[in-house]
Design a protein around this motif. Sequence first.
Motif, short mmCIF file in Angstrom:
data_model
loop_
_atom_site.label_atom_id
_atom_site.label_comp_id
_atom_site.label_asym_id
_atom_site.label_seq_id
_atom_site.Cartn_x
_atom_site.Cartn_y
_atom_site.Cartn_z
N VAL A 1 18.93 -12.99 11.27
CA VAL A 1 18.95 -13.77 12.51
C VAL A 1 18.53 -15.20 12.21
CG1 VAL A 1 18.05 -13.94 14.87
CG2 VAL A 1 18.35 -11.69 13.80
N ASP A 2 19.36 -16.14 12.54
CA ASP A 2 19.07 -17.54 12.29
C ASP A 2 17.83 -17.96 13.08
OD1 ASP A 2 19.40 -20.09 11.28
OD2 ASP A 2 20.78 -20.72 12.86
N GLY A 3 16.83 -18.45 12.37
CA GLY A 3 15.60 -18.90 13.04
C GLY A 3 14.53 -17.84 13.16
N LEU A 4 14.80 -16.61 12.73
CA LEU A 4 13.81 -15.53 12.80
C LEU A 4 13.34 -15.19 11.39
CD1 LEU A 4 12.41 -13.30 14.59
CD2 LEU A 4 14.27 -11.80 13.87
N VAL A 5 12.03 -15.23 11.16
CA VAL A 5 11.45 -14.88 9.86
C VAL A 5 10.33 -13.87 10.07
CG1 VAL A 5 12.07 -17.02 8.67
CG2 VAL A 5 9.93 -16.90 9.96
N LEU A 6 10.01 -13.15 9.00
CA LEU A 6 8.95 -12.14 9.04
C LEU A 6 7.79 -12.56 8.15
CD1 LEU A 6 11.01 -8.82 8.65
CD2 LEU A 6 10.50 -10.10 10.74
N ALA A 7 6.62 -12.05 8.46
CA ALA A 7 5.42 -12.25 7.62
C ALA A 7 4.51 -11.05 7.82
CB ALA A 7 4.70 -13.54 8.01
N GLY A 8 3.70 -10.78 6.81
CA GLY A 8 2.76 -9.66 6.91
C GLY A 8 2.68 -8.91 5.60
N ASP A 9 1.69 -8.04 5.48
CA ASP A 9 1.53 -7.33 4.21
C ASP A 9 2.54 -6.21 4.03
OD1 ASP A 9 0.42 -5.66 6.10
OD2 ASP A 9 -1.40 -5.23 4.99
N CYS A 10 3.38 -5.95 5.03
CA CYS A 10 4.47 -4.99 4.88
C CYS A 10 5.75 -5.67 4.39
CB CYS A 10 4.73 -4.25 6.18
SG CYS A 10 5.31 -5.32 7.54
N VAL A 11 5.73 -6.99 4.26
CA VAL A 11 6.92 -7.76 3.91
C VAL A 11 7.00 -7.94 2.40
CG1 VAL A 11 8.04 -10.02 4.18
CG2 VAL A 11 6.95 -8.92 6.14
N ARG A 12 8.20 -7.83 1.86
CA ARG A 12 8.40 -7.96 0.42
C ARG A 12 8.17 -9.41 -0.02
NH1 ARG A 12 13.46 -6.19 -3.49
NH2 ARG A 12 13.10 -7.77 -5.09
N VAL A 13 7.45 -9.55 -1.11
CA VAL A 13 7.24 -10.84 -1.73
C VAL A 13 7.23 -10.63 -3.24
CG1 VAL A 13 4.75 -10.59 -1.40
CG2 VAL A 13 5.69 -12.82 -1.97
N ASP A 14 8.02 -11.40 -3.97
CA ASP A 14 8.16 -11.21 -5.41
C ASP A 14 7.11 -12.00 -6.18
OD1 ASP A 14 10.22 -9.55 -4.82
OD2 ASP A 14 11.81 -10.89 -5.47
N LEU A 15 5.86 -11.80 -5.83
CA LEU A 15 4.73 -12.43 -6.50
C LEU A 15 3.63 -11.37 -6.68
CD1 LEU A 15 4.45 -15.83 -4.55
CD2 LEU A 15 5.35 -15.48 -6.85
N PRO A 16 2.75 -11.55 -7.66
CA PRO A 16 1.66 -10.58 -7.86
C PRO A 16 0.53 -10.79 -6.86
CG PRO A 16 1.54 -12.31 -9.51
CD PRO A 16 2.78 -12.57 -8.72
N VAL A 17 0.72 -10.27 -5.66
CA VAL A 17 -0.26 -10.38 -4.59
C VAL A 17 -0.40 -9.02 -3.93
CG1 VAL A 17 0.09 -12.84 -4.13
CG2 VAL A 17 1.56 -11.15 -3.00
N ALA A 18 -1.50 -8.82 -3.19
CA ALA A 18 -1.73 -7.54 -2.54
C ALA A 18 -2.65 -7.73 -1.34
CB ALA A 18 -2.36 -6.54 -3.52
N LEU A 19 -2.57 -6.76 -0.42
CA LEU A 19 -3.49 -6.66 0.70
C LEU A 19 -3.58 -7.97 1.48
CD1 LEU A 19 -6.18 -4.54 -1.20
CD2 LEU A 19 -4.42 -3.71 0.37
N MET A 20 -4.78 -8.51 1.71
CA MET A 20 -4.91 -9.73 2.51
C MET A 20 -4.16 -10.90 1.90
SD MET A 20 -8.84 -9.76 3.93
CE MET A 20 -9.63 -9.76 2.32
N GLU A 21 -4.12 -10.97 0.58
CA GLU A 21 -3.42 -12.08 -0.07
C GLU A 21 -1.92 -11.98 0.14
OE1 GLU A 21 -3.18 -15.56 -2.71
OE2 GLU A 21 -4.34 -14.79 -1.03
N ARG A 22 -1.39 -10.77 0.20
CA ARG A 22 0.04 -10.62 0.49
C ARG A 22 0.32 -11.10 1.91
NH1 ARG A 22 1.79 -5.03 -0.95
NH2 ARG A 22 2.45 -5.90 -2.95
#
Length: 503
Positions: free
Chosen positions: A439-460
């Motif tokens: 969806v144009d203009g819609l983004v997600l955030a949160g610790d359930c969201v995929r991120v290709d960096l070495p992060v976890a929990l609150m940092e994710r």
Amino acid sequence: MSRDRRRRRHPAPQGSPTVAAPAPRVVVAGGGIAGLAAATGLAERGVAVELFERAPYLGGRVGGWTTTLPDGTRTGMSRGFHAFFRQYYNLRALLRRADPQLAGLLALPDYPLVDAHGRVDSFLGVPRTPPWNALAFVARSPTFAVRDVPRLNARAALSLLDVRVPDTYRELDDLDARTLLERIGFPPAARHLAFDVFSRSFFAHPQRLSAAELAVMFHLYFLGSAEGLLFDVPRAPFHLLWQPLAAYLRRSGATINEGTAVHRVEQGGTRRLRVHAGERVVDADAVVLALDVAGLREVVDASPGLGTGPWRELIAAQRTAPPFCVRRLWLDRGVGSGRPAFLAVGGQPPLDNISLLDRYDSDAAGWATRHGGSVVELHAYAATGPRERVESELLARLRAVYPETTRARVVADRVEWRADCPLFAPGTFRHRPGVLTPVDGLVLAGDCVRVDLPVALMERAATTGWQAANQLLARWGVAGHDLLSVPTSGRHTVLRGLAALLR
């Protein structure tokens, strides 16, 4: 301050310092860490941000509220202990917006782990820099002896020594954490004490946790970072932690609505997206959904025209971890002065952690001083069985681990049950939603969201919040916010080369 000169900087897209007038309007759904990071990243660049949080407080799973004790004392209450590790660079950058010196955090001197036989592993005095931290830990550990090293499966062990993100997810995600540790050949005592404690911090049993998550976690906290495994905790209760940041956001022009949930998003309206929040309808140029798994599923399910069929199925397939229990006790006697502020417990289910809040929390310390008592918090992650039995067993375990509490009278008792943390089960990494959506203009955030960096929990959560802001800022030609992480691959060339040969 960071001690790791090898930490990685991930530059944000460049552009103008602020948005052009008239400022775009963005709705942020969710006032947890991810939503606060997204709102901060946008508001700092001049975006008109309106944040909605369904709870009557900010912070999400790291938020808090007040409760009244039988003696009339109003005191802070929360969902349990949270460790602010020094390698949580993006979370700490968020907190620094309102507390530049992080004066609101207190360093704990140790993070001991005890098993059912009373054997204790400690990180006090362990070097921070890899590989010396691992060598010193093994040399001192009562559960992992030097003689155990030759018995390890070197090929399997290198998966922990040569973590590469996101490659490690592709290689290990279909495996569960327990199977990986069995293949490596860790001594059972060490496996149950150290790694089970780590896996349960993800609110899952080792057999239900992705081996990739365990490997990345080992890299993040131990062999990939020179920040060490010690951490900070808030000096004040969680209901006070986020107030300075909320004030900072308001000074930056953001509007914050607590106690109001976003329940539907539609395409169209006078702008790009129309948001239904409480009794209001708000038209926005963009929307950040920074929600927990259940909240995200509910909003997408209530928004039938939002996104493509495969994306909606992806959201519907997300799952939460088993429930966890937090039991906080106000006792009429103090706990032994030599007891640590935080103790991880292995092999004594359902108990996973004991926190002595009066050692660091200002509210708890004040109550303990006035009453000559103590404030103790017990955690049961991935709890199973009837709730009453879990709660009673937590108290029994406390008395076994800290016998001096056996004679203590419980002056006040609060129990919190939750089941809203994402489940990182084997084989799920490739099926996690990303920050970008169809969806144009819609983004997600949160610790359930995929991120290709070495992060976890609150940092994710914090990292994806900044990423969501950056994605929106880039579309308006505005500079984003750089991100930091521990190295995205193993620190040592020799180990990486050996791992490549054995693959």
